[in-house]
Write a protein that holds these residues in place. Structure first.
Motif, PDB file in Angstrom:
ATOM      1  N   LEU A   1      -4.341   2.113  -3.254  1.00 54.53           N
ATOM      2  CA  LEU A   1      -5.176   2.696  -2.014  1.00 54.53           C
ATOM      3  C   LEU A   1      -5.760   1.408  -1.665  1.00 54.53           C
ATOM      4  O   LEU A   1      -6.407   1.404  -0.350  1.00 54.53           O
ATOM      5  N   MET A   2      -6.113   0.130  -2.112  1.00 57.43           N
ATOM      6  CA  MET A   2      -6.717  -1.139  -1.535  1.00 57.43           C
ATOM      7  C   MET A   2      -5.858  -1.824  -0.588  1.00 57.43           C
ATOM      8  O   MET A   2      -4.809  -1.806  -0.797  1.00 57.43           O
ATOM      9  N   GLU A   3      -6.410  -2.233   0.524  1.00 58.46           N
ATOM     10  CA  GLU A   3      -5.958  -3.153   1.373  1.00 58.46           C
ATOM     11  C   GLU A   3      -5.157  -4.574   0.510  1.00 58.46           C
ATOM     12  O   GLU A   3      -4.292  -4.930   0.993  1.00 58.46           O
TER      13      GLU A   3
ATOM     14  N   ALA B   1      -1.806  11.125   1.007  1.00 56.74           N
ATOM     15  CA  ALA B   1      -1.572  10.659   2.441  1.00 56.74           C
ATOM     16  C   ALA B   1      -1.441  11.795   3.511  1.00 56.74           C
ATOM     17  O   ALA B   1      -0.598  11.703   4.313  1.00 56.74           O
TER      18      ALA B   1
ATOM     19  N   GLU C   1      -7.858  14.051   0.390  1.00 55.80           N
ATOM     20  CA  GLU C   1      -8.472  12.812   0.003  1.00 55.80           C
ATOM     21  C   GLU C   1      -7.858  12.203  -1.096  1.00 55.80           C
ATOM     22  O   GLU C   1      -7.618  10.867  -1.278  1.00 55.80           O
TER      23      GLU C   1
ATOM     24  N   PRO D   1     -13.822   1.904  -3.358  1.00 54.97           N
ATOM     25  CA  PRO D   1     -14.932   2.369  -2.270  1.00 54.97           C
ATOM     26  C   PRO D   1     -15.784   3.455  -3.025  1.00 54.97           C
ATOM     27  O   PRO D   1     -15.494   4.175  -3.614  1.00 54.97           O
ATOM     28  N   PRO D   2     -17.217   2.989  -2.976  1.00 52.97           N
ATOM     29  CA  PRO D   2     -18.141   3.872  -3.501  1.00 52.97           C
ATOM     30  C   PRO D   2     -18.051   5.386  -3.332  1.00 52.97           C
ATOM     31  O   PRO D   2     -18.253   6.174  -4.372  1.00 52.97           O
ATOM     32  N   GLU D   3     -17.600   5.728  -2.090  1.00 54.12           N
ATOM     33  CA  GLU D   3     -17.573   7.314  -1.980  1.00 54.12           C
ATOM     34  C   GLU D   3     -16.527   7.729  -2.675  1.00 54.12           C
ATOM     35  O   GLU D   3     -16.632   9.203  -2.881  1.00 54.12           O
ATOM     36  N   TYR D   4     -15.732   7.205  -3.180  1.00 50.85           N
ATOM     37  CA  TYR D   4     -14.407   7.758  -3.869  1.00 50.85           C
ATOM     38  C   TYR D   4     -14.854   7.745  -5.524  1.00 50.85           C
ATOM     39  O   TYR D   4     -13.897   8.032  -6.285  1.00 50.85           O
TER      40      TYR D   4
ATOM     41  N   GLN E   1       0.693  -1.186  -0.104  1.00 51.47           N
ATOM     42  CA  GLN E   1       0.061   0.193  -0.016  1.00 51.47           C
ATOM     43  C   GLN E   1       0.879   1.148   0.009  1.00 51.47           C
ATOM     44  O   GLN E   1       1.976   1.061   0.401  1.00 51.47           O
ATOM     45  N   ALA E   2       0.461   2.388  -0.558  1.00 55.54           N
ATOM     46  CA  ALA E   2       1.126   3.603  -0.511  1.00 55.54           C
ATOM     47  C   ALA E   2       0.193   4.738  -0.362  1.00 55.54           C
ATOM     48  O   ALA E   2      -1.086   4.683  -0.278  1.00 55.54           O
ATOM     49  N   GLY E   3       0.786   6.069   0.049  1.00 53.05           N
ATOM     50  CA  GLY E   3      -0.195   7.266   0.156  1.00 53.05           C
ATOM     51  C   GLY E   3      -0.392   7.503  -1.025  1.00 53.05           C
ATOM     52  O   GLY E   3      -1.741   8.094  -1.080  1.00 53.05           O
TER      53      GLY E   3
END
Lengths: 334, 141
Positions: A145-147, A250, A246, A117-120, A10-12
């Protein structure tokens, strides 16, 4: 079916992460802040004439794709960067490259990204991710961005690669092909710092870029409530904060990452004064965080300002002063 | 899921709808230096994202009124629902923005050829019938 041995970290920020992960696949270890610093990614500009989601654009980074370009050029890494007119052709080429055993970085739009993620899922065309394999109609994706590792279908992938609007990706794909055995980081770091400092304090006349841009934004912010009314003012403020916090920054508009880079650079270059500046940068980043903390309260109340815009503008002015001091020192790097 | 619930109470019982993907954040402390942590989005950031979706809903309300009162065509509704703007829709439809502006008026919409209607319907992921008689409900996804 092709599934390459790709390590997902993962990265910022998406582009740094993608670049760092792609080079990691080619057995070259480089951290995310280092990518960001050498690629001279830090930037600021406020563009009131360019509206994005009905509010002026504020950007805290350079154009999409620039970090990868600059970094690979500085380090002498050979790369291939392609754009296509025909979507089908771009997908065939993607399969071909994966068959050869190279994971590929893609620039995509986020609206149709099914695993996101839907909010993004706004129309935002500057996202980057890595495709590291495929099985018939399914593509294996590593998104910083994803785990976890994710998948996407052929149709969806084609759609996100040909998203339209500002900065349309046009199926842009990029991958490194050859990494030299001996890489000298020192000149690259110095060049990177010099470029960033020049962007932030060295641009003459034009008032919307760098430290001058921050001051311009602060001056505009004082007028917002009077000029636009409380609701719109809070939305404009929200847009600045979204860009700052957002869109994969990061936190604090990349200031944390850049500070971490200065910290690492001081060790590589053996220059103690960079360490001091990295601490100053960290404090500056914390100030930006504070700004977004107070600012987000204004966005919550829907119209009623919790903090006055003058107070927020003063905070921005303070950040601008700090950054001017830091980058004027950094511009003298040898 | 249990751990998520605990976190909710920690932040004073505030509503936190976004808690299914953890992201990487950097932070700085004067003593400890720089550090990374993987965590859910903090409540402040959720507020500013929420604000954007609130605006989308508000705009949809306005457009619904315009469509029902016959001042805009259903294309305006679907465009807003897909969070698009005219230049972006023009890009997707491979037409000039002026033609799109004509299509979002009721007059221009009436004169549309079936071929173009189908193109719009395919873009919005609906049938031509739904495009002509839109279901003006405020469900974003």
């Amino acid at each position: 079916m092709i599934k390459l041995e790709f390590e997902h970290r993962q990265a910022g920020h998406c582009e740094n992460g993608v670049t760092s992960n792609l080079l990691n696949y080619h057995q070259y270890k480089i951290s995310e802040p280092m990518v960001f610093g050498i690629g001279a990614g830090l930037f600021f500009s406020y563009l009131p004439f360019m509206k994005m989601q009905h509010a002026p654009t504020t950007t805290f980074r350079v154009w999409p794709g620039m970090i990868f370009d600059r970094l690979t050029k500085e380090l002498g890494i050979q790369t291939v960067i392609l754009k296509f007119r025909d979507p089908r052709e771009s997908m065939t080429k993607l399969n071909e490259v994966l068959d050869q055993g190279y994971p590929v970085g893609l620039q995509v739009g986020t609206y149709n990204l099914t695993f996101f993620p839907p909010e993004y899922r706004m129309h935002y065309n500057m996202h980057n991710m890595v495709v590291y394999g495929y099985d018939h109609e399914t593509y294996f994706v590593s998104d910083t961005l994803m785990e976890k590792l994710v998948e996407i279908s052929y149709e969806d992938l084609m759609r996100v690669r040909y998203a339209k609007g500002t900065f349309a990706p046009m199926g842009r794909m990029y991958y490194p092909t050859y990494v030299p055995k001996e890489i000298n980081l020192k000149p690259a770091i110095i060049n990177g710092i010099y470029k960033t400092a020049n962007n932030m304090v060295g641009v003459p006349f034009f008032p919307l870029i760098g430290v001058k841009g921050i001051r311009y934004l602060a001056r505009q912010m004082r007028k917002w409530e009077k000029k636009l009314g409380p609701e719109k003012a809070s939305y404009y403020l929200g847009q600045v904060l979204r860009m700052e916090e957002e869109v994969g920054t990061a936190g604090a508009g990349f200031r944390f990452i850049y500070g971490a880079f200065l910290d690492e650079a001081s060790r590589v270059l053996n220059q103690e004064w960079l360490k001091e500046l990295s601490i100053e940068m960290g404090e500056n980043a914390n100030k930006w965080r504070e700004f977004s903390y107070y600012g987000s309260r204004n966005c919550k109340k829907r119209g009623k300002a919790d903090q006055s815009y003058d107070f927020l503008a003063d905070m921005l002015m303070d950040c601008a002063d700090r950054e001017e001091k830091i980058f004027k020192k950094l511009a003298k790097i040898k | 899921m249990d751990t998520v619930k605990e976190e909710k109470t920690e932040t004073g019982g505030e509503e936190q709808p976004y808690h299914y993907n953890r992201e990487l954040f950097y932070s700085f402390d004067k003593e400890k230096g720089y550090s990374q942590r993987v965590d859910y989005m903090i409540p402040e950031n959720q507020t500013i994202i929420r604000q954007q979706w609130d605006l989308v809903e508000e705009r949809l309300k306005g457009i619904r009124y315009l469509v029902t009162s016959g001042k805009r065509s259903p294309i305006a509704w679907y465009m807003e629902k897909a969070l698009m703007e005219i230049p972006m829709l023009a890009g997707y439809m491979e037409m000039s923005a002026w033609r799109i502006r004509w299509h979002i008026t009721p007059m221009g919409f009436k004169q549309l050829k079936p071929r173009i209607l189908e193109k719009y319907a395919a873009l919005f992921g609906i049938t031509v019938e739904a495009l002509k008689h839109p279901d003006l409900e405020n469900n974003l996804r």
